[in-house]
Design an enzyme around this catalytic site. Structure first.
Site, PDB file in Angstrom:
ATOM      1  N   GLY A 384       0.760  -1.247   0.224  1.00  8.60           N
ATOM      2  CA  GLY A 384      -0.017   0.134   0.049  1.00  8.60           C
ATOM      3  C   GLY A 384       0.774   1.266   0.050  1.00  8.60           C
ATOM      4  CB  SER A 385      -0.214   4.603   1.082  1.00 12.93           C
ATOM      5  OG  SER A 385      -1.422   4.614   0.223  1.00 12.93           O
ATOM      6  CB  ALA A 386       4.288   1.960   3.201  1.00 17.01           C
ATOM      7  CB  ILE A 387       5.639   1.824  -1.924  1.00 16.11           C
ATOM      8  CG1 ILE A 387       4.328   1.709  -2.332  1.00 16.11           C
ATOM      9  CG2 ILE A 387       6.003   0.455  -1.323  1.00 16.11           C
ATOM     10  CD1 ILE A 387       4.077   2.545  -3.749  1.00 16.11           C
ATOM     11  CE  LYS A 388      -0.415   6.428  -1.692  1.00 13.54           C
ATOM     12  NZ  LYS A 388      -1.499   7.217  -1.272  1.00 13.54           N
TER      13      LYS A 388
END
Length: 678
Positions: A384-388
């Site tokens: 999810g968004s942790a890689i943004k």
């Protein structure tokens, strides 16, 4: 006689000269070779000849090196144990073995448990005639005609014996148990009769009676001991025992390295990873005048120091057990949640300070946890968004995203696709607040530009699908989708989606497509904390020679290994770091994960996954994964935290309430870390 022309004479002479030259060169090579063998390497080949012509014998596997934590605390040691074992010798009869089993039964104190099958088999060996009479003449005839096998005959005997009519004493039963130990497995292998808690008296009595018990031996062996019990136990790994020696599937590998099949070796994780360092050197004997003489004394293996802080590790496992069980017992919609992963790392060296994977299972209406730490390198999760942070770098590098660029958080409407939105409407955002509030649509627009496309309401997207390669190449520079180099025998690269549609590219950009392991996420957050330098992750800190005073003779020290520098401008990395700092501030999605007094920066993530809940091979239930990566302090990072909780929420649950175990674990482990490392 025909005269030979001058040209032919010249040709013959030339060939003759070439032949002479070749002969001279060959002789020179031979002379040089003989000089090398007889003069320069005379002693070397003399020793080799001596070694090959002498009867050289090696002793038992020597004790392995110790394993210490980063603070010099022993976490794996050796202890000497007395062992009584049996190895069948040539010419030993069944009667001999029965007599031996009774003699050992009279000497040894054993916690034994005989089964009906053991009793029956022992009775058959002791009562040949009576057992023979259990077989009919017709059955013997069938055996002679090869219509049934010898095993069939033995099975008939076992079926026809009434155990209740065998009036065995406790001594008989103990002897039956010992006889079973002596005859289990391959006949040529050593069978431990008693290995634990052998008393001095038992050892002495068996030793003085060896002549009466052919095949029985006594020896001093060693075992691995773990002062911290099960803490970090799985990753430490295991060692084969003296009975099994080298595992069958590894025999070719170890035999090529000069091992014997009976040698004890590391068979998993760090024990296996550092086998060449930890293994001891065996005593070496030479046969002289009919006696074996010690020519080289063995020694235990080298000691290794890990980056792990065992006290921190112990506290982390305790926190995880408590929070996971609470989530399973009291948390809403957690029926498919099993457990979480944690990795705590030093971003400036790549050393792992503590790590744990724990799962919970229900036992008699209560939950019990078990270790699942190997999953940090083998269990990919959609993050999810942790890689943004990495997605932002792709945007900056390609010009698809400008520093400070303003965008509205409106949903994207595409044909035959559910609306693609953020977790809620977030208003007008720039590149910093898009990270702070974890906007999906902000990343969607970046991905569309990377794919050289444009968005129109309810119109199909047309994108250059080479954008996948652009994203994945940059992600790999952070350690996502490639191996991190962690010093474990097994590491997954994660899972790369096979489809390549425009819509899925948008999902990729928000961490909803490819999957990564917890250890990859650790390398990713370390790289951001290190201003774009990706370091090799590792457990090994140093190696020491075995000495009477521990850790005084350094043999090797792990040097920080820079794998690559992210191909981007420093201003872009700093922009991402500013966004991660804002995530942990008021109204950021990371508020509450780490106490603000520790000056944290980080990124939360929530992703959707579909799992198979009835093991029929088909995914059937939508769940949420929660992720969190962070470092602290933001102005001089000294530690990173990675916390992953897969399947934390069931969409088909009885309520919409979510469980915050990922936040609770993050807050508790960061608090504990800063209590220890003030």
């Amino acid at each position: 006689m025909k005269k030979i022309s001058n040209n032919k004479i010249i040709t013959i002479e030339r060939r003759y000269n070439i032949l002479i030259a070749i002969t001279i060169i060959a002789m020179l090579i031979l002379v040089i070779g003989l000089f090398n063998v007889q003069i320069l390497k005379h002693n070397y080949y003399k020793d080799k000849l001596q070694e090959l012509t002498n009867n050289i014998v090696y002793g038992e596997s020597a004790p392995r090196g110790r394993i210490y934590d980063r603070n010099g605390k022993i976490i794996v040691d050796n202890k000497t144990v007395k062992v009584i074992y049996y190895k069948k010798k040539s010419g030993v009869t069944t009667s001999d073995e029965i007599n031996t089993s009774y003699k050992l039964a009279q000497i040894l104190d054993l916690n034994y448990n005989t089964t009906d099958l053991m009793i029956k088999k022992f009775w058959i060996k002791n009562n040949y005639d009576a057992a023979y009479n259990l077989i009919t003449k017709n059955e013997r005839l069938l055996l002679e005609e090869r219509k049934i096998t010898s095993q069939d005959i033995e099975n008939y005997k076992l079926e026809r014996i009434d155990v209740s009519k065998i009036n065995y004493s406790d001594l008989d039963k103990k002897a039956a148990y010992i006889y079973n130990l002596m005859n289990t497995g391959y006949s040529f292998t050593k069978k431990s009769i008693k290995k634990e808690n052998v008393t001095d008296l038992e050892y002495a009595k068996v030793a003085e009676s060896l002549n009466e018990m052919p095949g029985v031996e006594v020896k001093m062996d060693w075992e691995r001991v773990y002062p911290y019990g099960d803490v970090f136990r799985t990753i430490l790994g295991s060692v084969s025992n003296s009975e099994t020696g080298i595992p069958y599937e590894k025999k070719d590998y170890y035999l090529d390295k000069g091992y014997l099949l009976s040698d004890r070796v590391g068979i998993s994780y760090l024990e296996m990873q550092y086998e060449d360092i930890l293994k001891g050197t065996k005593n070496k004997y030479k046969l002289e005048n009919g006696e074996y003489v010690l020519v080289e004394e063995g020694k235990r293996g080298k000691d290794i120091v890990l980056t792990i802080d065992i006290e921190l590790q112990k506290e982390i496992e305790k926190i995880m057990d408590e929070e996971i069980i609470k989530a399973k017992k009291d948390g809403p919609n957690t029926e498919y949640y099993e457990g979480s992963f944690v990795v705590i790392s030093d971003p400036k060296s790549g050393g792992i300070l503590a790590t744990s994977g724990r799962k919970a299972t229900k036992v008699n209406e209560n939950y019990k946890t078990y270790d699942y730490t190997p999953g940090i390198s083998t269990s990919p999760v959609v993050m999810g968004s942790a890689i943004k942070g990495a997605s932002h770098i792709v945007g900056y590098n390609t010009g698809a995203l400008k520093i400070g660029e303003i965008r509205k958080d409106d949903c994207l409407i595409l044909p035959s696709t559910p609306p693609k939105c953020s977790w809620k409407y977030l208003g007008t955002l720039n590149d910093i607040t898009a990270l702070k509030q974890s906007s999906n649509t902000y990343q969607y627009h970046t991905a569309i530009r990377v794919g050289k496309g444009s968005y129109s309401y309810n119109k199909a997207l047309k994108l250059d699908l080479s954008a996948y390669k652009i994203y994945r190449n940059t992600f790999a520079e952070f350690g996502l989708g490639i191996k991190t180099g962690i010093d474990l025998p097994i590491e997954s690269e994660g899972f790369k989606g096979k489809s390549g549609t425009p819509s899925l590219l948008l999902d990729f950009a928000i961490g909803q497509y490819d999957s990564y392991t917890p250890i990859q996420m650790t390398q990713y957050i370390n790289t951001i904390a290190n201003n774009g330098y990706r370091l090799q992750l590792h457990f090994l800190k140093a190696v020491y020679e075995p000495t009477d005073i521990p850790l005084t003779n350094l043999s090797y020290e792990f040097e920080t290994n820079i794998l690559n520098k992210v191909n981007t401008l420093d201003i872009y990395i700093q922009r991402v770091k500013q966004g991660f700092k804002s995530v942990m501030e008021t109204n950021g999605t990371g508020v509450g994960y780490i106490n603000s007094k520790y000056k944290p920066a980080g990124k939360t993530g929530t992703s959707q996954s579909i799992i198979d809940t009835n093991n029929d091979g088909y995914v059937d239930t939508m769940v949420l994964n929660h992720t969190f990566v962070s470092y602290a302090p933001y102005d001089d990072p000294k530690v990173t935290f990675t916390v992953i909780s897969p399947n934390i929420f069931n969409y088909k649950g009885k309520s919409n309430s979510k469980n915050y175990v990922n936040m609770k674990i993050s807050r508790a482990i960061s608090k504990k870390f800063f209590e220890i490392y003030k």
